[in-house]
Every structure is written in structure tokens, then in C-alpha cells.
Enzyme design. Structure first.
Site, PDB file in Angstrom:
ATOM      1  CG  HIS A   1       4.279  -4.122  27.695  1.00 62.51           C
ATOM      2  ND1 HIS A   1       2.901  -4.170  27.654  1.00 62.51           N
ATOM      3  CD2 HIS A   1       4.695  -4.464  26.441  1.00 62.51           C
ATOM      4  CE1 HIS A   1       2.509  -4.529  26.442  1.00 62.51           C
ATOM      5  NE2 HIS A   1       3.582  -4.710  25.687  1.00 62.51           N
ATOM      6  CD  GLU A   2       8.324  -3.612  25.103  1.00 62.92           C
ATOM      7  OE1 GLU A   2       8.665  -4.648  24.507  1.00 62.92           O
ATOM      8  OE2 GLU A   2       7.349  -2.912  24.746  1.00 62.92           O
TER       9      GLU A   2
ATOM     10  CG  HIS B   1       6.373  -8.563  24.989  1.00 64.46           C
ATOM     11  ND1 HIS B   1       5.247  -9.321  24.754  1.00 64.46           N
ATOM     12  CD2 HIS B   1       5.989  -7.261  24.829  1.00 64.46           C
ATOM     13  CE1 HIS B   1       4.227  -8.524  24.480  1.00 64.46           C
ATOM     14  NE2 HIS B   1       4.653  -7.274  24.522  1.00 64.46           N
TER      15      HIS B   1
END
Length: 209
Positions: free
Chosen positions: A15-16, A19
Site C-alpha cells: 500500500h505505502e 503511494h
């Protein structure tokens, strides 16, 4: 518990990273300069969130820093950066579901139960992260999308009240009020995604059977 921890560590990390990667592609090197453009979980896990993950089975990662002023098209880039995290969890869940469907429904192999359990948990928790992060309440990604879509005068008002929205969100998460707000959204969202996965792979299986 081990399957929960593994699934959440994978989910948080991907997820990170998503980003950071999309922000980097659009011209913001902030996350890269801070060592966040990596799939190394150690760079993304929050110390307190990690301790809680080990103790209680839930936690959180460190948010990736993003400077929208560095984007050539801040609105479009901001939306895509915000969506990248949840969509990466959707992709992880999709891949895990595909492996689960293949091993259980197609291959006929005898698969160790721990692999089956891990894949099931990977699907469930990454679908949960996908749906959860799309809720349009600060500080979640869904709120950032709404913020980027809003006209400037609305965005300025949103920023003024953002801290109160975050407080309301925390109250909803930790009190029974969540049973009537956030939890029904999560339940319905998770059910819809799982039904979609099942329909897709059932259709694929029927084509080749």
C-alpha cells in the site's frame, strides 16, 4: 495470528510503496528521498503500529509523505496517488484469490492447510484494506480523493474542519456507533468484492472446463 501479521505486513508495505511509486512517477521525489520507494517492510511500518500488530493483531503503517506542489498536474496526480494504495491492496487480494481458486478449485493438488489459510487471510485483509481506505473520511485515502476533486474554496473549508473529521472517525471506529456506520460499509464492500472475484474466476473456469 501469524497469518494475520503476514497478511497485514504485506498489505501495509504494498500500500505505502504504491503511494510512493505513483508520487515519484508524477514528479514528487519526497518519498524516494526518505527511502520509502521500496518493498522493504521495515521502511513502512510504524513502531507503535507494529507493536500493536504483534500484540493485538492490528496496527498501521507510516503514511508516505507527498508534496502535491511538485506535481505538474496536482489534481490528477493527487487523485491517482491516493487511489494507488487501495488499488494495490485490491491487486494483492486478486492475486491471492487467483492462487486460492487454482489450488482449491482447479489443480486438484493436495495443498497444505497453512497455505490455504494464508491465502484466505491475504484475500480477506487486503480486501478489507481496499474498502476501508476508500471511506471518504480523514485521514483515509477516500477523503484525499474527494479533497482533490473539490473546488478550491470547498477544499479550503475541508482543510479547516479536517481535524474534527479525523476525531469523528476515531470515535466511530472505537465506539458502538461504528456498528451503524463504518462496519456496514466494510461488510457490504467486502462482500461485493468477494462476489466479484468469485464471479470472475468461476467464469474463467467455465471457459476452460
Amino acid at each position: 495470528m501469524p497469518f494475520v501479521i503476514i497478511s497485514l505486513v504485506v498489505g501495509f508495505t504494498v500500500h505505502e510503496f504504491a503511494h510512493a511509486y505513483v508520487a515519484y512517477r508524477f514528479g514528487d521525489h519526497t518519498a524516494k528521498d526518505q527511502g520509502r520507494l521500496t518493498l522493504n517492510p521495515a521502511q513502512h511500518l510504524d513502531p507503535i503500529g507494529t507493536i500493536l500488530l504483534l500484540i493485538a493483531g492490528f496496527g498501521w503503517a507510516r503514511p508516505v509523505p507527498v508534496q502535491r506542489s511538485r506535481f505538474k498536474n496536482p489534481k490528477l496526480a493527487g487523485i491517482l496517488v491516493s487511489l494507488a494504495g487501495p488499488l494495490s491492496n485490491f491487486l494483492v487480494a486478486f492475486i491471492a484469490y487467483a492462487l486460492f481458486f487454482f489450488f482449491i478449485g482447479v489443480s486438484g493438488f493436495t495443498v497444505p492447510s497453512f497455505i490455504v489459510n494464508l491465502l484466505q487471510m491475504m484475500v480477506y485483509l487486503n480486501v478489507l484494506l481496499f474498502v476501508f481506505n476508500l471511506i471518504p473520511v480523514p485521514p483515509l485515502d477516500g477523503y484525499r480523493v474527494i479533497e482533490d476533486l473539490a473546488p478550491p474554496h470547498v477544499r479550503s473549508k475541508m482543510s479547516q474542519y479536517e481535524q474534527y473529521g479525523a476525531l469523528i472517525f476515531i470515535i466511530l471506529v472505537i465506539t458502538p456507533l461504528g456498528n451503524y456506520t463504518i462496519r456496514p460499509l466494510l461488510f457490504n464492500g467486502i462482500s461485493a468484492v468477494n462476489q466479484t472475484f468469485n464471479s470472475i474466476f468461476t467464469a474463467i473456469y467455465s471457459l476452460f472446463s
